[in-house]
Design an enzyme around this catalytic site. Sequence first.
Site, PDB file in Angstrom:
ATOM      1  N   SER A 144      45.053  22.831  43.127  1.00 27.08           N
ATOM      2  CA  SER A 144      45.707  23.545  44.602  1.00 27.08           C
ATOM      3  C   SER A 144      46.445  24.849  43.995  1.00 27.08           C
ATOM      4  O   SER A 144      47.261  24.822  43.181  1.00 27.08           O
ATOM      5  CB  SER A 144      46.897  22.459  44.838  1.00 27.08           C
ATOM      6  OG  SER A 144      47.786  23.195  45.864  1.00 27.08           O
TER       7      SER A 144
ATOM      8  N   HIS B 235      41.754  24.239  46.269  1.00 29.41           N
ATOM      9  CA  HIS B 235      42.327  23.615  47.375  1.00 29.41           C
ATOM     10  C   HIS B 235      43.487  24.206  47.920  1.00 29.41           C
ATOM     11  O   HIS B 235      44.165  24.909  47.013  1.00 29.41           O
ATOM     12  CB  HIS B 235      43.040  22.285  46.881  1.00 29.41           C
ATOM     13  CG  HIS B 235      43.497  21.247  47.743  1.00 29.41           C
ATOM     14  ND1 HIS B 235      42.665  20.647  48.573  1.00 29.41           N
ATOM     15  CD2 HIS B 235      44.806  21.040  48.198  1.00 29.41           C
ATOM     16  CE1 HIS B 235      43.565  19.849  49.449  1.00 29.41           C
ATOM     17  NE2 HIS B 235      44.987  20.310  49.177  1.00 29.41           N
TER      18      HIS B 235
ATOM     19  N   ASP C  76      46.580  24.893  50.333  1.00 34.23           N
ATOM     20  CA  ASP C  76      47.437  23.946  51.058  1.00 34.23           C
ATOM     21  C   ASP C  76      48.332  24.869  52.142  1.00 34.23           C
ATOM     22  O   ASP C  76      49.062  25.630  51.710  1.00 34.23           O
ATOM     23  CB  ASP C  76      48.573  23.335  50.365  1.00 34.23           C
ATOM     24  CG  ASP C  76      47.862  22.065  49.395  1.00 34.23           C
ATOM     25  OD1 ASP C  76      47.487  21.346  50.071  1.00 34.23           O
ATOM     26  OD2 ASP C  76      48.077  22.029  48.212  1.00 34.23           O
TER      27      ASP C  76
ATOM     28  N   MET D 208      50.824  24.982  55.175  1.00 38.43           N
ATOM     29  CA  MET D 208      52.376  24.297  55.606  1.00 38.43           C
ATOM     30  C   MET D 208      52.946  25.055  56.499  1.00 38.43           C
ATOM     31  O   MET D 208      53.021  26.202  56.658  1.00 38.43           O
ATOM     32  CB  MET D 208      53.144  23.902  54.670  1.00 38.43           C
ATOM     33  CG  MET D 208      52.582  22.922  53.495  1.00 38.43           C
ATOM     34  SD  MET D 208      53.713  22.833  52.156  1.00 38.43           S
ATOM     35  CE  MET D 208      52.750  22.079  50.970  1.00 38.43           C
TER      36      MET D 208
ATOM     37  N   HIS E 260      43.556  22.458  53.473  1.00 41.37           N
ATOM     38  CA  HIS E 260      44.176  21.451  53.855  1.00 41.37           C
ATOM     39  C   HIS E 260      45.375  21.747  54.698  1.00 41.37           C
ATOM     40  O   HIS E 260      46.347  22.323  54.426  1.00 41.37           O
ATOM     41  CB  HIS E 260      44.745  20.747  52.488  1.00 41.37           C
ATOM     42  CG  HIS E 260      45.474  19.404  52.653  1.00 41.37           C
ATOM     43  ND1 HIS E 260      46.294  18.937  51.713  1.00 41.37           N
ATOM     44  CD2 HIS E 260      45.895  18.737  53.918  1.00 41.37           C
ATOM     45  CE1 HIS E 260      47.093  17.930  52.325  1.00 41.37           C
ATOM     46  NE2 HIS E 260      46.830  17.605  53.619  1.00 41.37           N
TER      47      HIS E 260
ATOM     48  N   MET F  58      48.404  21.228  56.860  1.00 36.45           N
ATOM     49  CA  MET F  58      49.515  20.351  57.139  1.00 36.45           C
ATOM     50  C   MET F  58      50.337  20.964  58.015  1.00 36.45           C
ATOM     51  O   MET F  58      51.487  21.712  57.819  1.00 36.45           O
ATOM     52  CB  MET F  58      50.336  20.307  55.897  1.00 36.45           C
ATOM     53  CG  MET F  58      49.654  19.416  54.779  1.00 36.45           C
ATOM     54  SD  MET F  58      50.343  19.497  53.213  1.00 36.45           S
ATOM     55  CE  MET F  58      49.116  21.043  52.583  1.00 36.45           C
TER      56      MET F  58
ATOM     57  N   MET G  22      46.250  10.966  50.802  1.00 33.98           N
ATOM     58  CA  MET G  22      47.589  11.704  50.257  1.00 33.98           C
ATOM     59  C   MET G  22      48.320  10.688  49.387  1.00 33.98           C
ATOM     60  O   MET G  22      48.471   9.451  49.662  1.00 33.98           O
ATOM     61  CB  MET G  22      48.626  12.297  51.134  1.00 33.98           C
ATOM     62  CG  MET G  22      48.209  13.377  52.137  1.00 33.98           C
ATOM     63  SD  MET G  22      47.930  14.918  51.088  1.00 33.98           S
ATOM     64  CE  MET G  22      49.561  15.320  50.286  1.00 33.98           C
TER      65      MET G  22
ATOM     66  N   GLY H 150      54.018  18.100  51.678  1.00 35.67           N
ATOM     67  CA  GLY H 150      54.805  19.037  51.763  1.00 35.67           C
ATOM     68  C   GLY H 150      55.104  19.781  50.668  1.00 35.67           C
ATOM     69  O   GLY H 150      55.733  20.874  50.578  1.00 35.67           O
ATOM     70  N   PHE H 151      55.190  19.157  49.467  1.00 35.47           N
ATOM     71  CA  PHE H 151      55.619  19.775  48.232  1.00 35.47           C
ATOM     72  C   PHE H 151      54.864  19.352  46.898  1.00 35.47           C
ATOM     73  O   PHE H 151      54.255  18.509  46.951  1.00 35.47           O
ATOM     74  CB  PHE H 151      56.978  19.388  47.906  1.00 35.47           C
ATOM     75  CG  PHE H 151      57.843  19.656  48.765  1.00 35.47           C
ATOM     76  CD1 PHE H 151      58.670  20.909  48.640  1.00 35.47           C
ATOM     77  CD2 PHE H 151      58.361  18.779  50.026  1.00 35.47           C
ATOM     78  CE1 PHE H 151      59.645  21.220  49.682  1.00 35.47           C
ATOM     79  CE2 PHE H 151      59.232  19.146  50.971  1.00 35.47           C
ATOM     80  CZ  PHE H 151      59.907  20.478  50.729  1.00 35.47           C
ATOM     81  N   GLY H 152      54.478  20.398  46.340  1.00 34.77           N
ATOM     82  CA  GLY H 152      53.987  19.875  44.734  1.00 34.77           C
ATOM     83  C   GLY H 152      54.642  19.632  43.770  1.00 34.77           C
ATOM     84  O   GLY H 152      56.077  19.535  44.142  1.00 34.77           O
TER      85      GLY H 152
ATOM     86  N   ASP I 285      45.052  13.410  46.789  1.00 31.70           N
ATOM     87  CA  ASP I 285      45.754  14.673  46.773  1.00 31.70           C
ATOM     88  C   ASP I 285      47.221  14.421  46.433  1.00 31.70           C
ATOM     89  O   ASP I 285      48.156  13.731  47.247  1.00 31.70           O
ATOM     90  CB  ASP I 285      45.665  15.483  48.047  1.00 31.70           C
ATOM     91  CG  ASP I 285      46.586  16.666  47.884  1.00 31.70           C
ATOM     92  OD1 ASP I 285      47.207  17.251  46.873  1.00 31.70           O
ATOM     93  OD2 ASP I 285      46.522  17.348  49.025  1.00 31.70           O
ATOM     94  N   GLY I 286      47.957  14.741  45.135  1.00 34.11           N
ATOM     95  CA  GLY I 286      49.273  14.592  45.024  1.00 34.11           C
ATOM     96  C   GLY I 286      49.500  13.684  43.682  1.00 34.11           C
ATOM     97  O   GLY I 286      49.114  12.827  43.673  1.00 34.11           O
ATOM     98  N   GLY I 287      50.174  14.432  43.022  1.00 31.24           N
ATOM     99  CA  GLY I 287      50.736  13.746  41.611  1.00 31.24           C
ATOM    100  C   GLY I 287      49.519  13.287  40.767  1.00 31.24           C
ATOM    101  O   GLY I 287      49.843  12.509  39.807  1.00 31.24           O
TER     102      GLY I 287
ATOM    103  N   GLY J 198      47.850  20.401  41.489  1.00 31.62           N
ATOM    104  CA  GLY J 198      48.278  21.511  41.729  1.00 31.62           C
ATOM    105  C   GLY J 198      49.138  22.053  40.450  1.00 31.62           C
ATOM    106  O   GLY J 198      48.699  22.612  39.516  1.00 31.62           O
ATOM    107  N   SER J 199      50.268  21.204  40.322  1.00 28.45           N
ATOM    108  CA  SER J 199      51.230  21.604  39.073  1.00 28.45           C
ATOM    109  C   SER J 199      50.613  21.125  37.832  1.00 28.45           C
ATOM    110  O   SER J 199      50.821  22.076  36.784  1.00 28.45           O
ATOM    111  CB  SER J 199      52.611  20.779  39.309  1.00 28.45           C
ATOM    112  OG  SER J 199      52.280  19.508  39.577  1.00 28.45           O
TER     113      SER J 199
HETATM  114  C1  DX5 Z   1      51.049  18.519  48.863  1.00 23.15           C
HETATM  115  C2  DX5 Z   1      49.825  19.117  48.746  1.00 23.15           C
HETATM  116  C3  DX5 Z   1      49.450  19.023  47.537  1.00 23.15           C
HETATM  117  C4  DX5 Z   1      50.074  19.480  46.280  1.00 23.15           C
HETATM  118  C5  DX5 Z   1      49.550  19.028  45.112  1.00 23.15           C
HETATM  119  O1  DX5 Z   1      51.781  18.702  50.300  1.00 23.15           O
HETATM  120  O2  DX5 Z   1      48.883  18.798  49.894  1.00 23.15           O
HETATM  121  O3  DX5 Z   1      47.768  19.518  47.657  1.00 23.15           O
HETATM  122  O4  DX5 Z   1      49.918  20.874  46.191  1.00 23.15           O
HETATM  123  O5  DX5 Z   1      50.507  19.127  44.022  1.00 23.15           O
HETATM  124  P1  DX5 Z   1      50.809  18.411  42.877  1.00 23.15           P
HETATM  125  O6  DX5 Z   1      49.498  18.238  42.150  1.00 23.15           O
HETATM  126  O7  DX5 Z   1      51.642  19.185  41.973  1.00 23.15           O
HETATM  127  O8  DX5 Z   1      51.366  16.914  43.273  1.00 23.15           O
HETATM  128 ZN    ZN Z   2      46.943  19.469  49.642  1.00 16.93          ZN
END
Ligand code: DX5
Ligand code: ZN
Length: 214
Positions: free
Chosen positions: A7, A32, A34, A36, A65, A67, A136, A141-143, A174-176, A196-197
Amino acid sequence: MRLIAPSVLSADFGHLAEELEMINRSEADWLHVDVMDGTFVPNISFGFPLMKPFKQYCTKPLDVHLMIVHPEKYVERFCDAGAWSVGFHLEAVDDPMPILELIKAKGVRTCLTINPDIDVKRLVPYLDKVDMVLLMSVFAGFGGQSFIPETMAKIRFMREEIDRRGLQTLIEVDGGVNTKNAHSIFEAGADVLVAGSAVFCAKDPENTIRVMKS
Ligand code: DX5
Ligand code: ZN
């Protein structure tokens, strides 16, 4: 299928071209993207202006994606901006079908997604109408959030449902996602992992992607 979609939300935007060149060199399958809007989620990321450099510098397919509220207003513009797939949230709309049709009419792949508090069964009627479902594993909303363990049962449920019906629909998560949990998420039946992170904040992002895929 075992695909990795880093991401770009977690990329260093001051060095965007280098970050995208790293993605191009890596074993990543998609990028990916994102988007928002500050209304559907309590955060604002980026929109159309960045699709241009993503498209220009990144050789991998852009997995968008959304949001956002009112995705029906914007999906066609994301298709025109070079999206390879466009996804939006089921809980953001009354009826996803006309919006899926707008994306399909552009020849772009469709994805429906749900937040962790939405019953996964709500996706079932659409499994044969989309190319991909995105579960999800954190609240959108947040990485940088932690993977919600309950997602595993939802992935297994989806895998069973898709296989039982003989569908080709992909499951994206997607996420974590990180190098520690990627293997078990794939084992549960996911086809595509967004990270992402874990990728962009890693010391060696290319190796991180490789480890996640193996
Ligand atoms: C969250 C996003 C994710 C996010 C994932 O709202 O949809 O794609 O960037 O980030 P990580 O991998 O850091 O959880
Ligand atoms: Zn995403």
